[in-house]
Design a protein around this motif. Structure first.
Motif, mmCIF file in Angstrom:
data_model
loop_
_atom_site.group_PDB
_atom_site.id
_atom_site.type_symbol
_atom_site.label_atom_id
_atom_site.label_comp_id
_atom_site.label_asym_id
_atom_site.label_seq_id
_atom_site.Cartn_x
_atom_site.Cartn_y
_atom_site.Cartn_z
ATOM 1 N N ALA A 100 0.870 -1.182 0.000
ATOM 2 C CA ALA A 100 0.000 0.000 0.000
ATOM 3 C C ALA A 100 0.898 1.220 0.000
ATOM 4 O O ALA A 100 1.951 1.218 0.647
ATOM 5 N N LEU A 101 0.483 2.244 -0.729
ATOM 6 C CA LEU A 101 1.317 3.438 -0.859
ATOM 7 C C LEU A 101 0.440 4.638 -1.162
ATOM 8 O O LEU A 101 -0.398 4.600 -2.070
ATOM 9 N N TYR A 111 2.557 7.586 2.821
ATOM 10 C CA TYR A 111 2.547 6.403 3.677
ATOM 11 C C TYR A 111 2.908 5.189 2.822
ATOM 12 O O TYR A 111 2.549 5.094 1.648
ATOM 13 N N ALA A 112 3.661 4.274 3.396
ATOM 14 C CA ALA A 112 4.136 3.098 2.666
ATOM 15 C C ALA A 112 4.062 1.888 3.578
ATOM 16 O O ALA A 112 4.646 1.884 4.671
ATOM 17 N N LYS A 113 3.327 0.864 3.135
ATOM 18 C CA LYS A 113 3.175 -0.358 3.921
ATOM 19 C C LYS A 113 4.028 -1.459 3.315
ATOM 20 O O LYS A 113 3.896 -1.794 2.137
ATOM 21 N N ASP A 116 5.474 -6.919 5.471
ATOM 22 C CA ASP A 116 5.201 -7.444 6.816
ATOM 23 C C ASP A 116 4.046 -6.720 7.492
ATOM 24 O O ASP A 116 3.714 -7.008 8.652
ATOM 25 N N GLY A 117 3.420 -5.787 6.769
ATOM 26 C CA GLY A 117 2.266 -5.077 7.307
ATOM 27 C C GLY A 117 2.588 -3.810 8.063
ATOM 28 O O GLY A 117 1.683 -3.053 8.422
ATOM 29 N N LYS A 118 3.856 -3.537 8.312
ATOM 30 C CA LYS A 118 4.242 -2.320 9.018
ATOM 31 C C LYS A 118 4.240 -1.132 8.064
ATOM 32 O O LYS A 118 4.677 -1.235 6.912
ATOM 33 N N THR A 119 3.761 0.008 8.565
ATOM 34 C CA THR A 119 3.601 1.192 7.735
ATOM 35 C C THR A 119 4.388 2.364 8.290
ATOM 36 O O THR A 119 4.361 2.639 9.492
ATOM 37 N N GLY A 120 5.095 3.054 7.399
ATOM 38 C CA GLY A 120 5.794 4.286 7.744
ATOM 39 C C GLY A 120 5.575 5.303 6.639
ATOM 40 O O GLY A 120 4.622 5.180 5.854
ATOM 41 N N PHE A 121 6.471 6.284 6.550
ATOM 42 C CA PHE A 121 6.333 7.325 5.530
ATOM 43 C C PHE A 121 7.663 7.499 4.796
ATOM 44 O O PHE A 121 8.710 7.626 5.426
#
Length: 212
Positions: A100-101, A111-113, A116-121
């Motif tokens: 996801a982005l 935002y970038a997932k 492993d499901g973890k999301t940051g920026f």
């Protein structure tokens, strides 16, 4: 007709474009076609999406698996099951490696997932400015982004600090007027400002009712 005097037409199931005199600017040949914006239009051909100019020339050949739209110099695109970001010349700013982005918004962060499901920026150089430590996230507006921790939503600033506690079942992105919709744990809906203060209570109990 759009402001530049161009309209989409469909002939035998294929889309093209005409001018105000009814002359073809681009012959019908596309499975889908969208309005021109700043001299370019997204089209679908052979099952993939690309970009044409007002002469009908392919600026970016059809190669993406979902419609995209440029926001400034960048567009988020889908390749298979992964997302990346392209520039207007079709080259990648962010390689398609995320599940996801978001778009590179006003803060220059998307935002970038990860897998492993973890999301940051990430920024336009595909660097994590905010480490992938959230369960989910949405785009920045007014300097704040909705982020999900331990199953609940709150808001983080551009340094990744939680500035409005994660205590909501749902949190919208902030609108440019400085307000956002949130769904509380009792299923009521509130409107909050960028400090997290309740600005207005709504009688409806679903986000869909508000945004419909």
């Amino acid at each position: 007709f759009t402001d530049n005097g161009v309209a989409r037409v469909v002939v035998d199931g294929k889309y093209g474009y005409i001018d105000k005199l009814g002359n073809y600017i681009v012959e019908p040949q596309f499975e889908e076609a969208y309005p021109f914006e700043n001299g370019y239009a997204v089209v679908k051909k052979f099952g993939s999406y690309g970009l044409i100019n007002t002469e009908g020339n392919l600026v970016i050949k059809p190669q993406f698996d979902a419609r995209f739209r440029f926001c400034g110099e960048y567009a988020t695109v889908k390749v298979g099951s992964k997302y990346g970001v392209i520039k207007k010349d079709g080259t990648y700013a962010i390689n398609p490696s995320y599940i996801a982005l978001g778009s590179l918004g006003e803060e220059g962060l998307a935002y970038a997932k990860r897998g492993d499901g973890k999301t940051g920026f990430v920024n336009a150089n595909d660097e994590f400015v905010i480490e992938p430590k959230f369960e989910d996230a949405k785009s920045f507006c007014m300097g704040l982004a909705p982020v999900k921790e331990s199953g609940l939503w709150g808001y983080a600033d551009t340094d990744g600090n939680i500035v409005i506690d994660a205590k909501y079942l749902y949190a919208s992105e902030f609108y440019t007027d400085g307000f956002a919709y949130v769904k509380n744990v009792d299923n009521s809906i509130s409107v909050i400002d960028t400090s997290g203060n309740v600005a207005m209570l709504e009688s409806v109990t679903t986000i869909g009712d508000i945004l419909a």
